[in-house]
Write a protein that holds these residues in place. Structure first.
Motif, mmCIF file in Angstrom:
data_model
loop_
_atom_site.group_PDB
_atom_site.id
_atom_site.type_symbol
_atom_site.label_atom_id
_atom_site.label_comp_id
_atom_site.label_asym_id
_atom_site.label_seq_id
_atom_site.Cartn_x
_atom_site.Cartn_y
_atom_site.Cartn_z
ATOM 1 N N MET A 125 1.399 12.719 -9.260
ATOM 2 C CA MET A 125 0.658 13.942 -8.975
ATOM 3 C C MET A 125 1.553 15.131 -8.696
ATOM 4 O O MET A 125 1.079 16.250 -8.623
ATOM 5 N N LEU A 126 2.833 14.885 -8.496
ATOM 6 C CA LEU A 126 3.727 15.985 -8.159
ATOM 7 C C LEU A 126 4.851 16.092 -9.177
ATOM 8 O O LEU A 126 5.982 15.705 -8.906
ATOM 9 N N SER A 181 1.667 6.653 -6.698
ATOM 10 C CA SER A 181 0.589 7.532 -7.138
ATOM 11 C C SER A 181 0.951 8.991 -6.935
ATOM 12 O O SER A 181 0.647 9.847 -7.759
ATOM 13 N N TYR A 228 -4.977 4.718 0.002
ATOM 14 C CA TYR A 228 -3.703 4.458 0.677
ATOM 15 C C TYR A 228 -3.504 5.396 1.855
ATOM 16 O O TYR A 228 -2.930 5.003 2.876
ATOM 17 N N LEU A 229 -3.992 6.620 1.721
ATOM 18 C CA LEU A 229 -3.926 7.524 2.863
ATOM 19 C C LEU A 229 -4.766 6.979 4.009
ATOM 20 O O LEU A 229 -4.366 7.031 5.176
ATOM 21 N N GLU A 279 2.354 1.816 -3.375
ATOM 22 C CA GLU A 279 1.393 2.378 -4.323
ATOM 23 C C GLU A 279 1.120 3.844 -4.020
ATOM 24 O O GLU A 279 0.926 4.658 -4.927
ATOM 25 N N LEU A 280 1.101 4.173 -2.738
ATOM 26 C CA LEU A 280 0.879 5.559 -2.330
ATOM 27 C C LEU A 280 1.952 6.465 -2.909
ATOM 28 O O LEU A 280 1.651 7.485 -3.531
ATOM 29 N N LYS A 340 -2.348 22.520 -4.955
ATOM 30 C CA LYS A 340 -3.112 22.699 -6.177
ATOM 31 C C LYS A 340 -3.713 21.396 -6.697
ATOM 32 O O LYS A 340 -4.428 21.391 -7.685
ATOM 33 N N ILE A 341 -3.424 20.307 -6.018
ATOM 34 C CA ILE A 341 -3.975 19.029 -6.461
ATOM 35 C C ILE A 341 -5.463 18.994 -6.143
ATOM 36 O O ILE A 341 -5.863 19.193 -5.006
ATOM 37 N N GLN A 352 -8.045 14.590 -8.737
ATOM 38 C CA GLN A 352 -6.709 14.108 -9.080
ATOM 39 C C GLN A 352 -6.152 13.245 -7.961
ATOM 40 O O GLN A 352 -5.380 12.322 -8.199
ATOM 41 N N ALA A 353 -6.505 13.599 -6.747
ATOM 42 C CA ALA A 353 -5.958 12.874 -5.601
ATOM 43 C C ALA A 353 -6.676 11.565 -5.344
ATOM 44 O O ALA A 353 -6.221 10.762 -4.526
ATOM 45 N N PRO A 402 -6.855 8.618 -6.575
ATOM 46 C CA PRO A 402 -6.153 7.331 -6.514
ATOM 47 C C PRO A 402 -5.430 7.081 -5.201
ATOM 48 O O PRO A 402 -5.281 5.942 -4.796
ATOM 49 N N ILE A 403 -4.954 8.127 -4.536
ATOM 50 C CA ILE A 403 -4.164 7.853 -3.335
ATOM 51 C C ILE A 403 -4.996 7.841 -2.068
ATOM 52 O O ILE A 403 -4.512 7.461 -1.005
ATOM 53 N N PHE A 463 1.405 20.713 -3.604
ATOM 54 C CA PHE A 463 0.413 19.880 -2.920
ATOM 55 C C PHE A 463 -0.960 20.517 -2.957
ATOM 56 O O PHE A 463 -1.969 19.872 -3.169
ATOM 57 N N GLY A 491 0.809 -1.212 0.000
ATOM 58 C CA GLY A 491 0.000 0.000 0.000
ATOM 59 C C GLY A 491 0.843 1.262 0.000
ATOM 60 O O GLY A 491 0.573 2.208 -0.747
#
Lengths: 267, 434, 343
Positions: free
Chosen positions: B147-148, B143, C323-324, B139-140, C311-312, C316-317, C319-320, C309, B136
């Protein structure tokens, strides 16, 4: 047993104050209380299912009591993690040998002393350079008569040797309070006699609590006997007085003693 | 046929001479290798092997020594790569003056930092749950890398230039040979450091945690802290490998933190052998050979790899290292000569199976992927008509024949092997009682 | 409002599909202690097999047969590979399933190619199950099937909006619920279920009582894989059937199981729904923390610290987010939402 909250008395190595333990809806320990003085040797006996191993697990931190207090040298240890309890001075052995199977006898004992000798999480010194550790480990190996087998893997030792190593790992750290869970389980008569002598030697000057089924061992080793029946301590006294206690005879000891008397009469 | 019996007998009490010889040879090999294999391609391979050795040994700190199965270790080497390349770019821009030779340490510190940050949560659990958490977390991070783009460079990644600053003693790190020797130095030092770790209290307790975490708690150690510290150490060395990779390739893309890379670490460390210290070194060499060479030779390389891995898990879970050690033990007792013919038979029949099977796999792949290029497949120097029945029949027949013969060879080998082991056991007992 | 309702339903259907997968995984883990890394590989094989079969004999026979074939494959794997490494411990068991996942992926690519296959729902499942209509006059309304244009396109006086819920997704929910019921009944009301529950904690005793425990375990593993195959059939036809589908779902399923609590079916159910919603709902939110800050009056520019961070956007976020959640659960409730066993 008393329901009051008793203030802790100095000089008591181990105190169990009104311990309850349930697993789900099943209550295993129901109000067990015990006070063990420093240096005492106590044997815990009782029929199968009485909760002896559970009691050990509660004291050593594997389980948390549902209710009640456990004090080690005056400090509360119920609810604490096993390593915390060990650091405060209590060590236990297991009924089924719980060793580091892929390490040698020497390494097993070494792992048992590293923390107590202050080496903690050190990664800046070599084990080979720790002479104090090596000395202590060799000492313990001699005590448990495994010095010739120091480099044998634990899994390759005989059963009796593994039980000896099990005790060795327990006492090596120098804990003042030792719990031995059926140390002689599965041993022959001669092995048992030798082993009892070993236990007496290595626990010299310490407080010992042991679960036992073999009455010979119990009477030979213990200063006091605690009788655990259905999760309660129904008697806690010297062997003679426990033997004479009517409740104990009724609950547990009677038939066993009768067998032994018949056996010794026939001998 | 267990690995552990081998360990008891092969537990060297080395005269320090033995140890000096081994480490001396290792250093010699690192120094001499590029002078032996001089082509540019060989140099690239050797450089990558050096990096891979560090990464695989770092991974084995938690797998083989700690018993922690991680599916996401590329996160730490990858983040090390990224921080290293950003440092390089800062140095190129004049904002930071740091010698290139110290940049891998930046990678190492990055690996350490992220192992500290993510490791706390990850090591809260052990066993199977730990494995899933690493998946996990991997994958975090992967991902997040998408995004960055400011940090991870998006599709194209981040590129850098390793020729930065004033040359020191003529070393600019422009030529590959200089990069190779930088890698070699780091490889030697980190390998020594990781080996030394196994000889420390923490290293030994880590082994105990692997074998019996419960008992460790009862002798005074907080197993979670032990695993956390080992995790951080592993992250540190993984980061160094990542930093070296950044210097070597001068380009870092998102895939360095991805699941494929993590899977590769697991696969090859296991293949090399997780139970011995040098196992991951073998694994690292295999990894570079597979990823660079094998993938060129055949499109089915991933399939072969998967099958070899499956085979190893089922029949030789100690990896190649354990196979080597077992045979060394047999040799130590002077019985290896006897097994030669059996080994030869196994090899011959095994190869037959492989040739037949591989031919069929290659033809299938060709039909599926390259059909537009005509029906002919080049297989081991021979042209095979993938659409023709002859080739298929020939390949199938070869494979089936090979399997049958292999089974005979295997049984014969098994008998001889078991007998040899028995004799060795007897000999050991005899020596003990002396 | 209609959109929100449909989104919630989308999230729930995604969650139920996840549950079909995570329940099989949990069962196998509870019964055998094995974490089947190749679980989603069987999911993928189910989809591909159903596709090929439906080309030949139509969707419905494929729907019934493909999961069974996948189940048999799983049983065969258990018998000849997994059982062999059982004696080495749990880590080699996990590794053997890990290796299998590689091999299955390559074989699938070999047989069906690298790009996705056009696996689409049968006639009856194409189109909408029902439509939710929002009218500024009459409020919310529901209609089976697709609503006619007249009810969806408004004018200046009456605002109308429609959102449709695809029949295929509805089918997923139906199959998942039926399967869940069937599973629950099987485990709690039948004799074989009793044997399985007993073999979970006392396999030797159950074997001593005359039950063929290895066969039971093979059955459980095969059933778990068949469940995954079934999920593959309906998931593959609704969503996309391609070689990467195993990996995409794979990590999410593991997150579900850890979040819900290892070894807990109820936990897997709750975890699946939560993650399903967490993956779907944010997709419609195109705002970011930066936007939120700006609406509160704070000035957020590209120069602000942490702008990458901020501006996401939430979409868009998306997918994560699972996991968060995993990380948060591990910090604050490591046992999982409904976890029972500590391993």
């Amino acid at each position: 047993m008393s329901q009051q909250h008793r203030p802790s008395t100095k000089g008591l190595a181990l105190e169990l104050i009104d311990i309850y333990k349930s697993f789900g809806k099943t209550e295993i320990i129901r109000g067990a209380s015990l006070s063990v003085a420093q240096g005492e040797r106590v044997a815990i006996i009782g029929p199968n299912g009485a909760g002896k191993s559970t009691l050990f697990n509660l004291i050593s931190g594997r389980f948390t009591p549902t209710r009640g207090e456990i004090r080690l040298m005056g400090q509360r240890i119920d609810g604490r993690k096993p390593f915390d309890i060990n650091r405060r001075g209590l060590a236990r052995s297991f009924q089924v040998s719980n060793l580091f199977t892929r390490l040698s006898a020497f390494e097993n004992i070494r792992c048992a002393v590293l923390w107590s000798m202050g080496h903690r999480y050190a990664f800046w010194r070599f084990l080979a350079d720790l002479d104090d550790v090596t000395e202590r480990v060799d000492e313990v190996l001699e005590m448990i008569k495994l010095d010739k087998k120091r480099d044998h893997l634990a899994m390759n030792l005989t059963y009796a040797e593994q039980r000896a190593l099990e005790v060795g790992v327990t006492i090596a750290g120098g804990s003042p309070v030792i719990l031995l869970d059926e140390p002689t389980a599965g041993m022959s008569k001669s092995e048992t006699t030798r082993f009892v002598r070993l236990i007496r030697e290595v626990t010299e000057g310490r407080t010992l609590l042991t679960v036992e089924h073999d009455m010979g061992v119990v009477f030979g080793l213990a200063d006091k006997i605690a009788v655990l029946v259905y999760g309660e301590v129904i008697a806690f006294d010297t062997p003679e007085r426990v033997r004479a206690d009517a409740r104990v005879q009724e609950a547990y000891l009677g038939s066993v003693l009768a067998d032994q008397q018949v056996a010794s009469a026939a001998a | 046929m267990t690995i552990d019996e081998t360990r008891a007998a092969v537990h060297f009490k080395p005269l320090n001479v033995g140890r000096w010889i081994v480490w001396g040879l290792f250093a010699l090999l690192l120094i001499v290798a590029p002078l032996w294999w001089t082509s540019g391609f060989a140099l690239t391979m050797l450089s990558q092997m050096g990096i891979a050795i560090i990464a695989c040994l770092a991974y084995n700190m938690i797998l083989g020594q700690g018993g922690m199965l991680s599916f996401g270790h590329a996160v730490y080497s990858g983040l090390g790569s990224f921080l290293a390349i950003h440092t390089l770019n800062l140095a190129s821009a004049g904002k930071l003056s740091i010698p290139v030779s110290l940049v891998p340490l930046v990678g190492g510190l990055a690996g350490l930092f992220f192992a500290f940050l993510l490791g706390y949560v990850t090591t809260k659990k052990s066993g199977t749950t730990f494995a899933m958490i690493t998946l996990g977390v991997g994958e975090l991070v992967w991902s997040m890398s998408l995004m960055l783009p400011e940090f991870f460079g998006g599709e194209g990644g981040i590129s850098g230039n390793r020729v930065v600053g004033n040359p020191f003693l003529g070393i600019t790190f422009g030529p590959q040979i200089q990069v190779y020797y930088l890698i070699a130095v780091y490889c030697y030092i980190t390998t020594a450091a990781m080996f030394a770790f196994t000889r420390t209290p923490l290293g030994r307790i880590l082994n105990a945690v692997r074998d019996n975490p419960e008992r460790v708690e009862f002798v005074g150690y907080n197993t979670q802290i032990v695993r956390f510290l080992a995790f951080m150490a592993s992250g540190f060395f993984a980061g160094i490998a990542g930093g070296l990779a950044a210097i070597n390739f001068e380009l870092v893309t998102g895939e360095v933190v991805g699941a494929h890379r993590s899977g590769a670490y697991l696969l090859f460390v296991f293949l090399g052998g997780a139970t011995f210290f040098f196992g991951p070194i073998i694994g690292a060499i295999l990894m570079v050979i597979a990823l660079v060479l094998l993938s060129e030779w055949t499109k089915a390389w991933l399939l072969y790899l998967g099958l070899v891995f499956l085979f190893m898990v089922m029949y030789a879970p100690g990896g190649f290292a354990s196979l080597i050690m077992m045979n060394l033990r047999v040799a130590a007792f002077g019985k290896l000569r006897r097994l030669w013919t059996s080994y030869l038979a196994l090899l011959g029949t095994g190869l037959t199976v492989l040739v037949g099977g591989a031919a069929m796999v290659e033809m299938t792949y060709h039909l599926q992927m390259n059909a537009a290029m005509g029906p002919d497949v080049r297989f081991m120097g021979v042209k095979l008509d993938a659409t023709g029945l002859d080739a298929w029949f020939g390949a199938a027949f070869t494979m089936v024949l090979g399997i049958v013969l292999f089974e005979f060879a295997r049984r014969a080998f098994r008998q001889e092997w078991d007998q040899t082991q028995e004799e060795i056991e007897k000999e050991i007992k005899r020596r003990e009682s002396l | 409002m209609d959109q929100v309702l449909i989104n919630i339903l989308n999230g729930i259907s995604a969650g139920l599909l996840l549950f079909m997968l995570s329940s099989g995984l949990t069962l196998i883990f509870s019964m055998m202690g094995v974490l089947n890394f190749a679980h989603t590989s069987f999911y993928m094989v189910g989809a591909y097999l159903a596709y090929s079969m439906s080309q030949a004999v139509g969707f419905w026979p494929a729907f019934l047969v493909a999961p069974l074939v996948v189940g048999v494959m799983g049983a065969v794997f258990e018998r000849y590979a997994l059982r062999k490494v059982h004696k080495f411990g749990h880590v080699p068991e996990l590794l053997v399933t890990f290796g299998l996942s590689y091999v299955v992926l390559e074989v699938v690519k070999l047989v069906w190619g690298l790009s996705n296959v056009p696996f689409s729902p049968p006639e009856v499942l194409q189109g909408s199950a029902f439509t939710v209509m929002q009218s500024s006059e009459t409020g919310l309304g529901l209609m089976l099937g697709a609503a006619p244009k007249a009810l969806c396109v408004g004018n200046d006086t009456v605002k109308l909006a429609c959102s449709t819920f695809p029949a295929a997704r509805f089918f997923i929910m139906a199959v998942a619920v039926v399967m869940l019921l069937f599973l629950w009944l099987l485990l709690t009301r039948t004799r074989i279920g009793l044997v399985i529950q007993a073999a979970l904690t006392h396999p030797e005793m159950v074997e001593a009582l005359g039950h063929n425990v290895p066969r039971v375990l093979m059955l459980v593993f095969g059933s778990g894989c068949a469940l995954a195959g079934l999920a593959g059939v309906i998931g593959g036809m609704t969503f996309i059937t391609e070689p990467s589908m195993a990996a995409i779902v794979g990590s999410i399923v593991f997150v579900v199981v850890v979040v819900g609590g290892m070894g807990s079916l109820a936990g897997a159910f709750v975890g699946s729904l939560v993650i399903g919603l967490l993956q779907t709902l944010p997709l419609t939110v195109d705002h970011s923390l930066a936007d939120a800050a700006r609406s509160l009056g704070w000035a957020v520019t590209p120069q602000t610290f942490g702008y990458p961070f901020l501006k996401i956007t939430l979409s868009q976020a998306a997918p994560i987010l699972p996991y968060l959640l995993l990380v948060l659960i591990l910090i604050f409730r490591p046992k999982g939402l409904l976890g029972t066993r500590e391993d």
